[in-house]
Design a protein around this motif. Structure first.
Motif, PDB file in Angstrom:
ATOM      1  N   HIS A 174      -8.343   6.474   1.997  1.00  0.00           N
ATOM      2  CA  HIS A 174      -7.414   6.525   2.731  1.00  0.00           C
ATOM      3  C   HIS A 174      -6.942   4.825   3.552  1.00  0.00           C
ATOM      4  N   ALA A 175      -6.223   4.272   3.537  1.00  0.00           N
ATOM      5  CA  ALA A 175      -5.831   3.045   3.383  1.00  0.00           C
ATOM      6  C   ALA A 175      -4.595   2.920   4.378  1.00  0.00           C
ATOM      7  N   GLN A 176      -4.739   1.549   5.992  1.00  0.00           N
ATOM      8  CA  GLN A 176      -3.132   2.193   6.195  1.00  0.00           C
ATOM      9  C   GLN A 176      -2.189   1.494   5.785  1.00  0.00           C
ATOM     10  N   GLY A 177      -1.239   2.094   6.161  1.00  0.00           N
ATOM     11  CA  GLY A 177      -0.024   2.569   4.689  1.00  0.00           C
ATOM     12  C   GLY A 177      -0.218   2.583   3.833  1.00  0.00           C
ATOM     13  N   PHE A 178      -1.306   3.255   3.099  1.00  0.00           N
ATOM     14  CA  PHE A 178      -1.486   2.746   1.714  1.00  0.00           C
ATOM     15  C   PHE A 178      -1.777   4.306   1.106  1.00  0.00           C
ATOM     16  N   ASP A 179      -1.851   5.015   1.820  1.00  0.00           N
ATOM     17  CA  ASP A 179      -2.180   7.271   1.986  1.00  0.00           C
ATOM     18  C   ASP A 179      -1.934   7.122  -0.360  1.00  0.00           C
ATOM     19  N   TYR A 180      -2.519   7.662  -0.561  1.00  0.00           N
ATOM     20  CA  TYR A 180      -2.409   8.427  -2.278  1.00  0.00           C
ATOM     21  C   TYR A 180      -2.402   6.987  -3.143  1.00  0.00           C
ATOM     22  N   HIS A 181      -3.360   6.315  -2.492  1.00  0.00           N
ATOM     23  CA  HIS A 181      -3.143   5.221  -4.008  1.00  0.00           C
ATOM     24  C   HIS A 181      -4.888   4.802  -4.507  1.00  0.00           C
ATOM     25  N   VAL A 182      -4.980   4.466  -6.040  1.00  0.00           N
ATOM     26  CA  VAL A 182      -5.796   5.037  -6.358  1.00  0.00           C
ATOM     27  C   VAL A 182      -6.164   2.973  -7.669  1.00  0.00           C
ATOM     28  N   VAL A 183      -7.319   2.464  -7.822  1.00  0.00           N
ATOM     29  CA  VAL A 183      -6.776   1.314  -8.299  1.00  0.00           C
ATOM     30  C   VAL A 183      -8.206   1.961  -9.752  1.00  0.00           C
ATOM     31  N   TYR A 204       5.565  14.789  -1.618  1.00  0.00           N
ATOM     32  CA  TYR A 204       5.417  15.690  -1.189  1.00  0.00           C
ATOM     33  C   TYR A 204       4.087  14.729  -0.611  1.00  0.00           C
ATOM     34  N   GLU A 205       3.987  14.425   0.288  1.00  0.00           N
ATOM     35  CA  GLU A 205       3.268  13.265   0.885  1.00  0.00           C
ATOM     36  C   GLU A 205       2.694  13.582   2.291  1.00  0.00           C
ATOM     37  N   PRO A 206       2.200  14.352   3.476  1.00  0.00           N
ATOM     38  CA  PRO A 206       1.445  14.436   4.527  1.00  0.00           C
ATOM     39  C   PRO A 206       0.938  13.243   5.011  1.00  0.00           C
ATOM     40  N   LYS A 207       0.607  13.706   5.905  1.00  0.00           N
ATOM     41  CA  LYS A 207      -0.400  12.841   6.155  1.00  0.00           C
ATOM     42  C   LYS A 207      -1.966  12.645   5.970  1.00  0.00           C
ATOM     43  N   MET A 208      -2.790  12.288   5.929  1.00  0.00           N
ATOM     44  CA  MET A 208      -4.374  12.722   4.297  1.00  0.00           C
ATOM     45  C   MET A 208      -5.387  11.709   4.740  1.00  0.00           C
ATOM     46  N   GLU A 209      -6.632  12.066   4.690  1.00  0.00           N
ATOM     47  CA  GLU A 209      -7.836  11.431   5.028  1.00  0.00           C
ATOM     48  C   GLU A 209      -8.580  12.142   4.479  1.00  0.00           C
ATOM     49  N   GLY A 210      -9.675  11.010   3.831  1.00  0.00           N
ATOM     50  CA  GLY A 210     -10.391  12.175   2.647  1.00  0.00           C
ATOM     51  C   GLY A 210     -10.130  12.603   1.542  1.00  0.00           C
ATOM     52  N   PRO A 211      -9.320  12.130   0.281  1.00  0.00           N
ATOM     53  CA  PRO A 211      -9.217  12.447  -0.636  1.00  0.00           C
ATOM     54  C   PRO A 211     -10.678  12.705  -1.258  1.00  0.00           C
ATOM     55  N   TRP A 212     -10.571  13.676  -2.517  1.00  0.00           N
ATOM     56  CA  TRP A 212     -11.712  13.787  -3.503  1.00  0.00           C
ATOM     57  C   TRP A 212     -11.162  14.509  -4.543  1.00  0.00           C
ATOM     58  N   VAL A 213     -11.145  13.935  -5.760  1.00  0.00           N
ATOM     59  CA  VAL A 213     -10.975  13.955  -7.348  1.00  0.00           C
ATOM     60  C   VAL A 213     -11.911  14.527  -7.838  1.00  0.00           C
ATOM     61  N   PHE A 214     -12.080  15.653  -8.506  1.00  0.00           N
ATOM     62  CA  PHE A 214     -12.505  16.004  -9.770  1.00  0.00           C
ATOM     63  C   PHE A 214     -12.132  16.712 -11.362  1.00  0.00           C
ATOM     64  N   LYS A 215     -12.291  16.959 -12.017  1.00  0.00           N
ATOM     65  CA  LYS A 215     -11.367  17.204 -13.173  1.00  0.00           C
ATOM     66  C   LYS A 215     -12.558  18.967 -13.255  1.00  0.00           C
ATOM     67  N   ARG A 216     -11.450  20.022 -13.559  1.00  0.00           N
ATOM     68  CA  ARG A 216     -11.889  20.754 -14.337  1.00  0.00           C
ATOM     69  C   ARG A 216     -11.658  21.321 -15.735  1.00  0.00           C
ATOM     70  N   ASN A 227      -3.760  16.291   7.606  1.00  0.00           N
ATOM     71  CA  ASN A 227      -3.397  16.547   8.879  1.00  0.00           C
ATOM     72  C   ASN A 227      -5.023  15.495   9.185  1.00  0.00           C
ATOM     73  N   ASN A 228      -5.721  15.850   8.288  1.00  0.00           N
ATOM     74  CA  ASN A 228      -7.124  15.748   8.172  1.00  0.00           C
ATOM     75  C   ASN A 228      -7.524  16.602   9.020  1.00  0.00           C
ATOM     76  N   ARG A 229      -7.362  18.034   8.548  1.00  0.00           N
ATOM     77  CA  ARG A 229      -7.573  19.574   9.000  1.00  0.00           C
ATOM     78  C   ARG A 229      -8.099  20.182   7.677  1.00  0.00           C
ATOM     79  N   VAL A 230      -6.547  20.531   7.483  1.00  0.00           N
ATOM     80  CA  VAL A 230      -6.701  21.789   6.734  1.00  0.00           C
ATOM     81  C   VAL A 230      -6.775  20.919   4.794  1.00  0.00           C
ATOM     82  N   LEU A 231      -7.405  21.799   4.335  1.00  0.00           N
ATOM     83  CA  LEU A 231      -7.912  21.334   2.818  1.00  0.00           C
ATOM     84  C   LEU A 231      -7.003  22.013   2.031  1.00  0.00           C
ATOM     85  N   THR A 232      -6.634  20.987   1.606  1.00  0.00           N
ATOM     86  CA  THR A 232      -5.286  21.202   0.396  1.00  0.00           C
ATOM     87  C   THR A 232      -5.506  20.491  -0.851  1.00  0.00           C
TER      88      THR A 232
END
Length: 330
Positions: A174-183, A204-216, A227-232
């Motif tokens: 989560h970054a200033q002006g850089f959400d949904y970024h990866v490196v 669809y790019e709502p405000k977000m924080e705390g990303p978590w990525v996993f594979k199943r 929006n820092n509240r609901v897990l989606t």
């Protein structure tokens, strides 16, 4: 009669101690932002941030590590890294993540300097960057080997570090002006390859924080507190997208923020997250780590997660008997 009374009291006390959320990580200890990982020794490890009692505006100084083999009885390994050990930051020890590669354990962490002026934002001096520390042990202590953040601009926090099946390491922030970024991380895990890359989130790019990525199975999941509240979450067939939005899987609680991780352990999928609860605090509600079972439909969609009081208290029994877990009714 007295023996029966004492035995009953013991059972009741054990239930109160072990069979409720939040997790029992330490009396009076305020933890948040849990990052769950299972390493080769077969234990579950939690890497968390640590809220100081009555702290000012999330001024936080260290990161904790806990481990367990039954998700009920936890060993507190103490602070595994502190801002006192970092030359380029002195505050904001926020949500960490961890990974294992090259025979070493890595702690990726945000930290920063300055002060955030919420009344007059133009006067704010707060800055945060992402660091990477190493250890030969999953419990640390971790050492900041590169002595600087992975980059200086943009301001960033809430890192999520994902190691794919081919050994490539991806860092989401989560970054200033850089959400949904990866490196992609460098092979030695001490730098990044290129620059932050904007991912295709399907429009669809709502405000977000705390990303978590996993594979199943063969599906990648990009999960977040929308929006820092609901897990989606989103899904993709690639760790870099494009991503398809799938909706929410945990509602917000009492207008509180959330931060989570999702990991499979002994055949069960576990959701770690934090709750804002008033537990023996002079400051009102504080953050505390909790856990729930997580379930999936046959098509891979995540079923709605329900906050419970008994969390995963029966985990050891189910794991020993290899019993499938069924969702609790709404």
């Amino acid at each position: 009669m007295f023996r029966k009374f004492c035995f009953g009291l013991l059972i009741a006390t054990s239930f109160i101690t072990f069979a409720k959320n939040p997790l029992q990580l330490g009396k009076g200890l305020r933890t948040a932002d849990p990052s769950g990982h299972v390493w080769e020794d077969g234990r579950m490890y939690l890497y968390t941030s640590h809220d100081l009692e009555c702290q000012e505006d999330f001024w936080m100084k260290d990161w904790y590590t806990f481990s367990s083999d039954d998700l009920v009885n936890w060993t507190n390994h103490g602070p595994s890294l502190s801002v006192d050990d970092i030359s380029w930051a002195d505050n904001y020890a926020w949500a960490p993540d961890a990974a294992y590669k090259n025979g070493k354990y890595y702690l990726v962490f945000p930290a920063g300097t300055g002060h955030k002026d919420r009344v007059n934002p133009e006067n704010s001096t707060k800055w945060m960057g992402i660091g990477i520390a190493e250890s030969d042990s999953p419990t640390g202590p971790f050492k900041d080997e590169i002595g600087k953040p992975l980059w200086s601009e943009p301001y960033a926090n809430d890192p999520s570090l994902f190691i794919d099946d081919d050994g490539k390491a991806y860092l989401y922030v989560h970054a200033q002006g850089f959400d949904y970024h990866v490196v992609e991380m460098s092979d030695d895990m001490r730098g990044i390859k290129g620059t932050l890359e904007k991912m295709d989130m399907g429009g669809y790019e709502p405000k977000m924080e705390g990303p978590w990525v996993f594979k199943r199975n063969d599906l990648y999941y990009f999960t977040m507190p929308e929006n820092n509240r609901v897990l989606t979450y989103y899904t993709s067939t690639s760790p870099k997208g494009p991503w398809t939005y799938q909706g929410k899987f945990m509602e917000q609680e009492a207008n509180s923020n959330n931060h989570h991780s999702i990991v499979q352990y002994k055949g069960q999928w576990i959701l770690f997250y934090h709750r804002w609860l008033d537990i023996d605090s002079a400051c009102g509600r504080q953050r505390h780590v909790a856990a729930e079972y997580l379930f999936f439909n046959s098509d891979g969609r995540i079923k709605p997660a329900i906050r419970t009081q008994d969390d995963v208290a029966d985990f050891a029994e189910r794991a020993e008997n290899n019993q499938p877990v069924s969702p609790k009714p709404n």
